[in-house]
Design an enzyme around this catalytic site. Structure first.
Site, PDB file in Angstrom:
ATOM      1  N   GLY A 236      -4.979   3.781  -3.426  1.00 26.33           N
ATOM      2  CA  GLY A 236      -6.239   4.425  -3.813  1.00 26.33           C
ATOM      3  C   GLY A 236      -6.017   5.850  -4.266  1.00 26.33           C
ATOM      4  O   GLY A 236      -6.954   6.572  -4.586  1.00 26.33           O
TER       5      GLY A 236
ATOM      6  N   GLU B 151      -6.697  17.559   5.627  1.00 24.72           N
ATOM      7  CA  GLU B 151      -7.535  18.647   6.119  1.00 24.72           C
ATOM      8  C   GLU B 151      -6.855  19.376   7.274  1.00 24.72           C
ATOM      9  O   GLU B 151      -6.806  20.589   7.316  1.00 24.72           O
ATOM     10  CB  GLU B 151      -8.868  18.069   6.633  1.00 24.72           C
ATOM     11  CG  GLU B 151      -9.661  17.364   5.572  1.00 24.72           C
ATOM     12  CD  GLU B 151     -10.760  18.259   5.032  1.00 24.72           C
ATOM     13  OE1 GLU B 151     -11.856  18.211   5.556  1.00 24.72           O
ATOM     14  OE2 GLU B 151     -10.492  19.027   4.100  1.00 24.72           O
TER      15      GLU B 151
ATOM     16  N   ASP C  10       0.877  -1.165   0.000  1.00 28.98           N
ATOM     17  CA  ASP C  10       0.000   0.000   0.000  1.00 28.98           C
ATOM     18  C   ASP C  10       0.923   1.226   0.000  1.00 28.98           C
ATOM     19  O   ASP C  10       2.106   1.094   0.293  1.00 28.98           O
ATOM     20  CB  ASP C  10      -0.829  -0.075   1.294  1.00 28.98           C
ATOM     21  CG  ASP C  10      -1.690   1.146   1.489  1.00 28.98           C
ATOM     22  OD1 ASP C  10      -2.277   1.604   0.508  1.00 28.98           O
ATOM     23  OD2 ASP C  10      -1.761   1.646   2.619  1.00 28.98           O
ATOM     24  N   LYS C  11       0.415   2.406  -0.323  1.00 27.43           N
ATOM     25  CA  LYS C  11       1.289   3.583  -0.318  1.00 27.43           C
ATOM     26  C   LYS C  11       1.145   4.404   0.954  1.00 27.43           C
ATOM     27  O   LYS C  11       2.066   4.532   1.741  1.00 27.43           O
ATOM     28  CB  LYS C  11       0.998   4.470  -1.537  1.00 27.43           C
ATOM     29  CG  LYS C  11       1.891   5.696  -1.595  1.00 27.43           C
ATOM     30  CD  LYS C  11       1.550   6.584  -2.750  1.00 27.43           C
ATOM     31  CE  LYS C  11       0.330   7.420  -2.499  1.00 27.43           C
ATOM     32  NZ  LYS C  11       0.493   8.455  -1.479  1.00 27.43           N
ATOM     33  N   THR C  12      -0.071   4.952   1.171  1.00 24.59           N
ATOM     34  CA  THR C  12      -0.259   5.872   2.286  1.00 24.59           C
ATOM     35  C   THR C  12      -0.111   5.146   3.616  1.00 24.59           C
ATOM     36  O   THR C  12      -0.807   4.182   3.869  1.00 24.59           O
ATOM     37  CB  THR C  12      -1.658   6.495   2.214  1.00 24.59           C
ATOM     38  OG1 THR C  12      -1.863   6.927   0.883  1.00 24.59           O
ATOM     39  CG2 THR C  12      -1.785   7.663   3.152  1.00 24.59           C
TER      40      THR C  12
ATOM     41  N   ASP D  71      -1.338  -0.957   6.041  1.00 25.64           N
ATOM     42  CA  ASP D  71      -1.501  -0.489   7.418  1.00 25.64           C
ATOM     43  C   ASP D  71      -2.920  -0.085   7.775  1.00 25.64           C
ATOM     44  O   ASP D  71      -3.189   0.257   8.915  1.00 25.64           O
ATOM     45  CB  ASP D  71      -0.590   0.716   7.652  1.00 25.64           C
ATOM     46  CG  ASP D  71      -1.127   1.960   6.969  1.00 25.64           C
ATOM     47  OD1 ASP D  71      -1.124   3.030   7.567  1.00 25.64           O
ATOM     48  OD2 ASP D  71      -1.588   1.846   5.819  1.00 25.64           O
TER      49      ASP D  71
ATOM     50  N   PHE E 188     -17.071  15.115   1.711  1.00 25.94           N
ATOM     51  CA  PHE E 188     -16.243  14.512   0.666  1.00 25.94           C
ATOM     52  C   PHE E 188     -16.663  13.051   0.465  1.00 25.94           C
ATOM     53  O   PHE E 188     -16.860  12.329   1.423  1.00 25.94           O
ATOM     54  CB  PHE E 188     -14.779  14.558   1.118  1.00 25.94           C
ATOM     55  CG  PHE E 188     -13.828  13.984   0.109  1.00 25.94           C
ATOM     56  CD1 PHE E 188     -13.273  14.794  -0.875  1.00 25.94           C
ATOM     57  CD2 PHE E 188     -13.471  12.645   0.139  1.00 25.94           C
ATOM     58  CE1 PHE E 188     -12.391  14.269  -1.806  1.00 25.94           C
ATOM     59  CE2 PHE E 188     -12.599  12.106  -0.789  1.00 25.94           C
ATOM     60  CZ  PHE E 188     -12.058  12.930  -1.759  1.00 25.94           C
TER      61      PHE E 188
ATOM     62  N   LYS F 119     -15.234  13.187  -5.188  1.00 26.53           N
ATOM     63  CA  LYS F 119     -13.843  13.643  -5.024  1.00 26.53           C
ATOM     64  C   LYS F 119     -13.760  15.132  -4.660  1.00 26.53           C
ATOM     65  O   LYS F 119     -12.770  15.786  -4.971  1.00 26.53           O
ATOM     66  CB  LYS F 119     -13.021  13.379  -6.281  1.00 26.53           C
ATOM     67  CG  LYS F 119     -12.944  11.925  -6.672  1.00 26.53           C
ATOM     68  CD  LYS F 119     -11.975  11.743  -7.821  1.00 26.53           C
ATOM     69  CE  LYS F 119     -11.857  10.302  -8.251  1.00 26.53           C
ATOM     70  NZ  LYS F 119     -13.110   9.669  -8.666  1.00 26.53           N
TER      71      LYS F 119
END
Length: 942
Positions: free
Chosen positions: A573, A397, A274-276, A680, A439, A444
């Site tokens: 994502g 945010e 995964d990235k984030t 994660d 959101f 998006k």
């Protein structure tokens, strides 16, 4: 046994959760009920920090504002708090007991999977006219979430298997390691050998008399061929590897949750990450503000600050100059002349928009305790900066609001109806929130309509991804280009825009909007259509860039895994641009490599053309989006996977959790190689459970992934050591252990076969009772099991030369070839031991047993010594302990051994001679092999 213990623990945990007590509101007051006895329609009271037992509609709260916060980390993996709103009709009732004096009902849609949407209505029939209120996701409290502020009362709408949290859990499959499957194959082969050997023996007897009875006797005599103790030894070995992994000081905090597959760590070919939060920290820092003609970076933020303070001081002095009693001027949006605005006013507008358009709530530590008391006067509230923290649904945010605070415009308070900002000069500006559009992953973007209290102007602010907003804002020539530039620097971009509304425009919108919210069919579509009528010709204010920092040591770890021959796929994502730039900055794609971006395809023909374009490119990384992936998998599944597997790195962006899991299963089916998934957040759970080996990181996004995974680590960089050192050791050790256990059974069966054939194929056992039991346990168990401490390469060496890992994926440590070599060794040794004893034995049969059995035990101990690559003091201890046990037991086993004969010199030289003949040739062969074709790790060690 082990599975039963796990299952029992799970049962106890479930029982504990089901026995939790909750207050249920009845006409006679409050009663305590177990959470397992709660039914649909009950009114349940949930206190602060208590878990919500079932899905409810939020009716009342003790908070003044009529809203409360809940923590959803167990549901969606997000650690921030969510704001939930009570149904206003029931919140307005004067007292709690009045809930029973009204006549109302709730309509709820049928149970669904989606945790982010809900459609329902609340109807009160005894008022005139009847009150209808629409219920959406913000009026619901899902089970497994925790109340973070105040006390809440809700009416239960779904329980048990119909709750969102239960519907979203998939049943994880039981994972079986590749090594176990290979050993199963060999065991089947051994079983066939057992049957064949027994049939041959009966045939050589000539099928005399009751031959089938003899067949069964032979089956029992040779049953040692099947290694029954193999499973026990391997399971104990796996437990030992798990213990070693958890005790490794170089990777602290690592937890082994599935103890059955540590060997898988040594066989991986594909790593899906995964990235984030996995490659990046999920800590956002505001880096860039772009206004079209001018761009501000981290070093020029002080200019923004001075522009802001000057523009606010001007406004303040003008306001003071006007007569306070005169009404504020009402200007329609059309009357303002189209003049090029000054930079100062554009910055002012942009910063104000960023400070207003969000779902962030400031939380103050000090007055968290006085919620129940009388409301503190506005001026006395402790708005100091020290104890203010922000809560929001995404770290982006919070980063934006923290940035507006740093340049002077601070969000000081917020409830459902209003927001307050503090200007650089210390004034408090109040804005009334008229509408919020949250959101969603489809739209998006998010929006808010606010009314400024001082000027009564109504403004619609919107911010969102460039893909979603570029068509909504007025024509400009810079947005697309700048978005691309920022994405190349690795920044996440958001476009901010606004539109001023007249009172009439807003009233018209509001009536259409409330009508759409009450509809029961296609509600989402109707609401979206009404909101879209507002999103036209909006004024583009600015473009923001936020950076997501990489985790510690991501680059060297990825470099090492790449050198170890592991192909790394990144499934995220996120936007295509952001994903590509993180892939470059984390060195997932090396500097010199080309990147082939797979164009958006919608039909079969387009997919065909794009795949051909990809086929022509050599050695380039592939970047593909989730939608295009779906189309290609529909028509050209095999071709796509084949081409993607040839790429050195693959990035899939805009992937849903189910898509991530599907990619894992595709790789398993098409390549047959072992896959590992690491993530994660709650959105990675399905991918982690689908992979052969799932690794979870305890991250910002909660514990969900780490609890669902087979191995849980605290940082991405620990992955390198886990695979290259522990994976290698676990696989090599288990392979050696498994083959030695098989060898142990084969040797004794060969001796039995030779013995029977010499004595006219009689089905008579060679060794009786305790000797057979002792052979597989006391005499040989410790040395064989001590192989779990063996290592062929020092950990430092394995980390320094990750290329050594490549050899493991070929599976050469345990294959039919190595198995056949061990079978030959067993047959040779069994034959020598038996024939040797028969040649050298004198007159009495009892001596044959003594000589051959002693030689057999010595041979086993020597074979372990031959297999060991690096000695450990426990191994030496195990060898001598076993030998000691054997020698000591000779004294007691006088029914099998003649003690007088054992102590003679002839016994000793005969045993020594047989053992030397059975083991020496193997030592010579091993020495020659090491000299003539040494394995790669020997070359390094020398």
């Amino acid at each position: 046994m082990r599975e039963a213990v796990d299952e029992f623990r799970r049962f106890q945990r479930d029982k504990e959760v089901n026995a939790q007590l909750y207050s249920k509101l009845t006409v006679r007051g409050q009663v305590q009920v177990k959470s397992s006895d709660i039914q649909v329609g009950d009114l349940i009271i949930v206190e602060k920090n208590q878990r919500i037992p079932s899905d409810m509609v939020f009716l009342r709260t003790s908070e003044k504002a009529g809203s409360c916060f809940i923590r959803t980390d167990q549901l969606d993996g997000e650690t921030d708090w969510k704001l939930k709103v009570a149904v206003s009709c029931t919140q307005r009732l004067p007292a709690l007991g009045d809930l029973f004096s009204i006549n109302a009902y709730v309509y709820a849609q049928k149970p669904q999977l989606d945790i982010h949407s809900f459609e329902g209505t609340f109807t009160r029939e005894d008022s005139d006219p009847p009150i209808h209120e629409s219920l959406s996701i913000e009026n619901t409290l899902w089970a497994s979430t925790v109340v973070a502020s105040g006390t809440v009362i809700g009416v239960v709408i779904y329980t048990g298997k119909e709750t969102r949290s239960v519907m979203n859990t998939s049943n994880p499959k039981n994972k079986v390691g590749l090594l176990d499957l290979e050993l199963n194959q060999l065991t089947k082969a051994l079983f066939l050998a057992l049957v064949a050997l027994s049939v041959v023996m009966v045939t050589l007897q000539g099928f005399v008399g009751p031959w089938y009875r003899n067949l069964f006797r032979f089956l029992l005599l040779f049953s040692y061929i099947i290694p029954i103790s193999l499973r026990v030894n391997l399971d104990m070995g796996k437990a030992a590897y798990g213990w070693m992994i958890m005790k490794d000081e170089n990777i602290p905090g690592t937890v082994v949750r599935t103890s059955t597959i540590p060997e898988e760590l040594g066989r991986l070919v594909y790593l899906l990450t995964d990235k984030t939060g996995t490659l990046t920290r999920n800590e956002m820092i505001f880096k860039r503000l772009h206004l079209g003609t001018v761009s501000y970076g981290t070093d020029t933020m002080d200019e923004i600050q001075s522009h802001l303070s000057s523009s606010y001081s001007q406004i303040h002095s003008q306001a003071a100059g006007n007569n306070a009693s005169s009404p504020p001027p009402r200007k329609g949006p059309s009357s303002a002349p189209k003049v090029r605005k000054s930079v100062s006013s554009r910055i002012h507008e942009a910063v104000k928009a960023i400070a207003l358009c969000h779902n962030v709530t400031p939380v103050y530590e000090s007055w968290a305790g006085v919620t129940g008391e009388t409301e503190v006067a506005e001026a006395d509230r402790d708005f100091s900066d020290e104890n203010r923290t922000y809560q929001a649904s995404s770290p982006d945010e919070v980063a934006l609001v923290q940035w507006t605070e740093s340049v002077g415009l601070t969000l000081v308070s917020r409830d459902l109806a209003s927001m307050q900002l503090k200007t650089p000069g210390g004034q408090i500006l109040t804005f009334h929130i008229l509408q919020m559009f949250p959101f969603t992953s489809e739209s998006k973007r998010m929006g808010v309509i606010v009314r400024d209290e001082s000027t009564a102007e109504i403004t619609f602010y919107m911010k969102g991804a460039d893909v979603a907003t570029s068509s909504i804002v007025q024509y400009n020539d810079w947005l697309e280009e700048e978005c691309g530039n920022m994405a190349r620097e690795g920044l996440r971009t958001l476009v901010v825009a606004k539109r001023s509304l007249t009172e009439e425009q807003y009233q018209d919108f509001e009536s259409r909007y409330s009508q759409a919210k009450l509809s029961l069919h296609d509600r989402t579509l109707k609401v979206a259509a009404v909101v879209e009528s507002l999103e036209r010709e909006m004024e583009l204010l600015c473009l923001t860039g936020v950076e997501d920092q990489l985790q510690a040591d991501v680059r060297p770890t990825l470099e090492m895994l790449r050198n170890a021959g592991i192909k790394i796929w990144m499934l995220t994502g996120d936007k295509l641009e952001t994903a590509t730039c993180i892939a470059k900055s984390s060195h997932l794609v090396s500097r010199s490599q080309d990147i082939h971006v797979f164009r958006q395809v919608t039909s079969r023909g387009e997919a065909h053309l794009e795949l051909n374009a990809l086929r022509r490119r050599q050695d380039c990384a592939l970047v593909i989006s989730g939608d295009s992936l779906e189309v290609c998998l529909k028509y050209y599944e095999h071709e796509l996977v084949e081409l993607a597997c040839q790429c050195p790195a693959v990035v899939c962006c805009r992937c849903s959790p189910t898509q991530k899991a599907r990619i894992v299963t595709l790789l398993q089916q098409h390549t047959g190689r072992r896959t590992c998934a690491i993530g994660d957040g709650g959105n990675d759970v399905s991918m982690i459970q689908a992979a052969d080996c799932g690794i979870g990181i305890e991250g910002k996004e909660g514990m969900q992934a780490s609890l669902a995974a087979d191995f849980s680590i605290t940082q991405f960089r620990h992955l390198g050591r886990l695979l290259v050192v522990h994976g290698r050791n676990s696989y090599k050790r288990s392979a050696a252990l498994g083959q030695l256990v098989m060898h142990r059974g084969l040797v004794i069966s060969t001796m039995q076969a030779v013995f029977s054939s010499v004595f006219y194929f009689a089905s008579v056992p060679l060794y009786q009772g305790f000797l057979m039991v002792g052979y597989a346990t006391v005499y040989t168990m410790f040395p064989v099991f001590s192989l779990v401490l063996d290592q062929d390469v020092k950990p430092e060496m394995a980390m320094l030369y990750p290329e050594l890992y490549k050899d493991l994926t070929k599976g050469r440590s345990l294959s039919f070839k190595t198995f056949l070599i061990w079978v030959l060794i067993s047959v040779y040794q069994g034959g020598i031991l038996m024939y040797g004893a028969l040649l050298l034995f004198e007159s009495e049969f009892v001596h044959v047993v003594a000589i051959s059995f002693t030689a057999l035990v010595l041979t086993e101990l020597l074979m372990v010594a031959l297999t060991v690559r690096t000695w450990h003091w426990l191994m030496v201890l195990a060898e001598f302990l076993s030998l000691g046990c054997y020698v000591a037991s000779l004294i007691f086993l006088n029914e099998y051994f003649d003690v007088a004969f054992i102590t003679t010199v002839t016994f000793l030289w005969k045993v020594s001679a047989i053992t030397v003949v059975s083991c020496l040739p193997l030592y010579v062969l091993k020495y020659l092999k090491r000299k003539l074709s040494p394995p790669s790790y020997c070359k390094l060690a020398s």
